[in-house]
Design a protein around this motif. Structure first.
Motif, PDB file in Angstrom:
ATOM      1  N   UNK A 115       0.873  -1.170   0.083  1.00 13.21           N
ATOM      2  CA  UNK A 115       0.052   0.053   0.151  1.00 13.21           C
ATOM      3  C   UNK A 115       0.854   1.027   0.027  1.00 13.21           C
ATOM      4  N   UNK A 116       0.463   2.363  -0.933  1.00 12.35           N
ATOM      5  CA  UNK A 116       1.125   3.595  -0.816  1.00 12.35           C
ATOM      6  C   UNK A 116       0.862   4.367   0.393  1.00 12.35           C
ATOM      7  N   UNK A 117      -0.082   4.072   1.101  1.00 17.86           N
ATOM      8  CA  UNK A 117      -0.494   4.889   2.141  1.00 17.86           C
ATOM      9  C   UNK A 117      -1.217   3.958   3.180  1.00 17.86           C
ATOM     10  N   UNK A 118      -0.684   3.052   3.906  1.00 16.70           N
ATOM     11  CA  UNK A 118      -1.288   2.141   4.618  1.00 16.70           C
ATOM     12  C   UNK A 118      -1.818   2.688   6.071  1.00 16.70           C
ATOM     13  N   UNK A 119      -2.832   2.422   6.433  1.00 16.53           N
ATOM     14  CA  UNK A 119      -3.634   3.116   7.549  1.00 16.53           C
ATOM     15  C   UNK A 119      -3.786   2.133   8.564  1.00 16.53           C
ATOM     16  N   UNK A 120      -3.606   2.472   9.809  1.00 13.54           N
ATOM     17  CA  UNK A 120      -4.005   1.484  11.173  1.00 13.54           C
ATOM     18  C   UNK A 120      -5.378   1.430  11.425  1.00 13.54           C
ATOM     19  N   UNK A 121      -5.881   0.628  11.813  1.00 12.47           N
ATOM     20  CA  UNK A 121      -7.446   0.748  11.959  1.00 12.47           C
ATOM     21  C   UNK A 121      -8.041  -0.218  10.843  1.00 12.47           C
ATOM     22  N   UNK A 122      -7.316  -1.031  10.095  1.00  7.62           N
ATOM     23  CA  UNK A 122      -7.981  -1.827   9.177  1.00  7.62           C
ATOM     24  C   UNK A 122      -7.475  -3.213   9.368  1.00  7.62           C
ATOM     25  N   UNK A 123      -7.793  -4.160   8.348  1.00 10.01           N
ATOM     26  CA  UNK A 123      -7.332  -5.551   8.294  1.00 10.01           C
ATOM     27  C   UNK A 123      -5.843  -5.551   8.342  1.00 10.01           C
ATOM     28  N   UNK A 124      -5.047  -4.659   8.054  1.00  6.53           N
ATOM     29  CA  UNK A 124      -3.649  -4.636   8.090  1.00  6.53           C
ATOM     30  C   UNK A 124      -3.231  -4.608   9.679  1.00  6.53           C
ATOM     31  N   UNK A 125      -3.978  -3.889  10.548  1.00  4.78           N
ATOM     32  CA  UNK A 125      -3.768  -3.979  11.879  1.00  4.78           C
ATOM     33  C   UNK A 125      -4.089  -5.225  12.493  1.00  4.78           C
ATOM     34  N   UNK A 126      -5.322  -5.706  12.176  1.00  2.00           N
ATOM     35  CA  UNK A 126      -5.536  -6.967  12.498  1.00  2.00           C
ATOM     36  C   UNK A 126      -4.407  -8.114  12.325  1.00  2.00           C
ATOM     37  N   UNK A 127      -4.061  -8.079  11.068  1.00  2.00           N
ATOM     38  CA  UNK A 127      -2.907  -9.098  10.607  1.00  2.00           C
ATOM     39  C   UNK A 127      -1.547  -8.722  11.474  1.00  2.00           C
ATOM     40  N   UNK A 128      -1.353  -7.508  11.649  1.00  2.00           N
ATOM     41  CA  UNK A 128      -0.152  -7.238  12.670  1.00  2.00           C
ATOM     42  C   UNK A 128      -0.261  -7.887  14.176  1.00  2.00           C
ATOM     43  N   UNK A 129      -1.582  -7.785  14.442  1.00  2.00           N
ATOM     44  CA  UNK A 129      -1.648  -7.972  16.106  1.00  2.00           C
ATOM     45  C   UNK A 129      -1.569  -9.492  15.886  1.00  2.00           C
ATOM     46  N   UNK A 130      -2.192 -10.236  15.107  1.00  2.00           N
ATOM     47  CA  UNK A 130      -2.104 -11.801  14.912  1.00  2.00           C
ATOM     48  C   UNK A 130      -0.686 -12.181  14.860  1.00  2.00           C
ATOM     49  N   UNK A 131      -0.013 -11.613  13.972  1.00  2.00           N
ATOM     50  CA  UNK A 131       1.463 -11.914  13.759  1.00  2.00           C
ATOM     51  C   UNK A 131       2.457 -11.750  15.123  1.00  2.00           C
ATOM     52  N   UNK A 132       1.948 -10.680  15.795  1.00  2.00           N
ATOM     53  CA  UNK A 132       2.821 -10.604  17.062  1.00  2.00           C
ATOM     54  C   UNK A 132       2.297 -11.563  18.052  1.00  2.00           C
ATOM     55  N   UNK A 133       1.097 -11.919  18.129  1.00  2.66           N
ATOM     56  CA  UNK A 133       0.629 -12.734  19.014  1.00  2.66           C
ATOM     57  C   UNK A 133       1.252 -14.286  18.779  1.00  2.66           C
ATOM     58  N   UNK A 134       1.417 -14.739  17.609  1.00  3.53           N
ATOM     59  CA  UNK A 134       2.071 -15.877  17.110  1.00  3.53           C
ATOM     60  C   UNK A 134       3.480 -15.850  17.659  1.00  3.53           C
ATOM     61  N   UNK A 135       4.298 -14.882  17.411  1.00  2.00           N
ATOM     62  CA  UNK A 135       5.509 -14.819  17.556  1.00  2.00           C
ATOM     63  C   UNK A 135       5.873 -14.927  18.986  1.00  2.00           C
ATOM     64  N   UNK A 136       4.995 -14.435  19.972  1.00  2.47           N
ATOM     65  CA  UNK A 136       5.238 -14.519  21.370  1.00  2.47           C
ATOM     66  C   UNK A 136       4.847 -15.755  22.157  1.00  2.47           C
ATOM     67  N   UNK A 137       4.079 -16.695  21.351  1.00  2.00           N
ATOM     68  CA  UNK A 137       3.746 -17.894  22.051  1.00  2.00           C
ATOM     69  C   UNK A 137       4.932 -18.754  22.079  1.00  2.00           C
ATOM     70  N   UNK A 138       5.218 -19.385  23.309  1.00  2.00           N
ATOM     71  CA  UNK A 138       6.523 -20.243  23.522  1.00  2.00           C
ATOM     72  C   UNK A 138       6.724 -21.016  22.667  1.00  2.00           C
ATOM     73  N   UNK A 139       5.607 -22.027  22.174  1.00  4.02           N
ATOM     74  CA  UNK A 139       5.859 -22.923  21.176  1.00  4.02           C
ATOM     75  C   UNK A 139       6.493 -22.551  19.830  1.00  4.02           C
ATOM     76  N   UNK A 140       6.008 -21.265  19.381  1.00  5.46           N
ATOM     77  CA  UNK A 140       6.779 -20.591  18.261  1.00  5.46           C
ATOM     78  C   UNK A 140       8.474 -20.317  18.621  1.00  5.46           C
ATOM     79  N   UNK A 141       8.426 -19.695  19.627  1.00  4.61           N
ATOM     80  CA  UNK A 141       9.879 -19.339  19.919  1.00  4.61           C
ATOM     81  C   UNK A 141      10.707 -20.598  20.404  1.00  4.61           C
ATOM     82  N   UNK A 142      10.343 -21.607  20.969  1.00  4.40           N
ATOM     83  CA  UNK A 142      11.117 -22.711  21.097  1.00  4.40           C
ATOM     84  C   UNK A 142      11.268 -23.625  20.066  1.00  4.40           C
TER      85      UNK A 142
END
Length: 331
Positions: A115-142
């Motif tokens: 996106x030329x002008x990405x905006x928070x508060x859209x499906x981009x924000x939902x994807x970003x938070x989903x990715x962060x949550x996955x990376x924080x789970x112990x199973x993903x880290x270990x």
């Protein structure tokens, strides 16, 4: 993975009307549900025909098919999500917590970048938070590749994604004023829930969307009360070098808004690009594109809700589904 895409197609189809009703950003044209459904339908159909054990290859083929037939901002971003998610999964035959975390991280980085002008508060924000949550789970880290680790990660992803959808109402003034959550964000939440259900052999969550602002069956079609924009949405495919693509993105930014440019596949020294732009003048946009290549697979759609032609979407009657707003289970 095929079951995931099929479940997502059914879920988006059954929710298309309510997603359209709350579609007011970036344009109140009431088509987000339709666009997501038709784009996912293309992905699911392509995956169903492919015989492979490689889950990365499967998603790559599905994503490319979705990209070629993508509808609107939301559909284009959904296809980018699928193709980007496929990259870290190439050569693998089984999804695991570490792979899911890497795939979601790659997908969110790629989705923000197209996106030329990405905006928070859209499906981009939902994807970003989903990715962060996955990376924080112990199973993903270990490096835990057990089914239990995958289940833990998927449930963490769903918790974070739902919270992110609820927050969209606070992140965009348009949504705050209308007291509604983002339609694209809700659609993406449904896609993630289909992944959870397919991977774990569970049902879709019928109560998942309960309480989301604007999503009750009795709520009006909010998009119809919003100011209507004039102009058109132009989408096409074109072969460009990376340099020409970068230049074209800047020129399209000057000509219109909501510019999305995503590489579909390599061709010679360049790539086939899927282009999306909102502009007052379709002719000017196509003329500009023809200075560097020949646009194909061109679609031009009025941005006004009244002028937008919406394809009929079949609703799948499934026992236990709530009429109009409940989440259907796969037949």
């Amino acid at each position: 993975m095929k079951r995931w895409l099929s479940k997502a197609e059914i879920s988006l189809g059954n929710h298309s009307d309510r997603l359209n009703a709350i579609n007011i950003f970036p344009v109140a044209d009431g088509d987000t549900g339709t666009n997501l459904y038709l784009t996912m339908r293309a992905a699911s159909a392509a995956a169903a025909e492919l015989e492979t054990q490689d889950i990365g290859e499967l998603l790559s083929v599905a994503g490319r098919s979705a990209m070629e037939q993508a509808r609107g901002n939301s559909g284009t971003l959904l296809s980018v999500f699928l193709t980007a998610m496929a990259e870290p999964l190439a050569g693998d035959t089984r999804l695991s917590a570490p792979l899911l975390a890497r795939a979601l991280e790659r997908a969110q980085l790629r989705s923000w970048s197209v996106l030329s002008d990405p905006v928070p508060g859209t499906m981009l924000s939902v994807l970003e938070e989903a990715a962060r949550a996955a990376s924080r789970v112990e199973a993903a880290q270990s490096g835990d590749d057990s089914n239990a680790g995958l289940a833990e990660t998927l449930r963490a992803v769903m918790t974070a994604a739902l919270a992110a959808v609820i927050r969209t109402e606070e992140q965009l003034k348009t949504l705050t004023d209308a007291r509604v959550v983002d339609a694209g964000g809700v659609g993406f939440l449904l896609v993630l829930d289909a992944l959870r259900a397919a991977a774990l052999g569970e049902e879709l969550q019928g109560e998942l969307l309960d309480g989301l602002h604007g999503y009750d069956v009795q709520d009006p079609h909010i998009h119809s009360t919003q100011p209507q924009l004039e102009g058109v949405e132009v989408m096409c495919t074109i072969i460009l070098s990376p340099l020409d693509a970068a230049t074209m993105r800047l020129q399209l930014d000057e000509l219109g808004e909501s510019v999305i440019m995503s590489a579909v596949s390599p061709v010679g020294d360049g790539y086939r690009w899927r282009v999306h732009v909102h502009t007052p003048d379709a002719g000017a946009a196509l003329e500009l594109l023809r200075t560097v290549g020949e646009p194909t697979n061109v679609t031009i759609t009025e941005l006004s809700a009244d002028g937008h032609q919406t394809s009929e979407i079949p609703q799948v009657p499934v026992p236990g589904a709530t009429a109009g707003g409940g989440l259907a289970r796969e037949a």
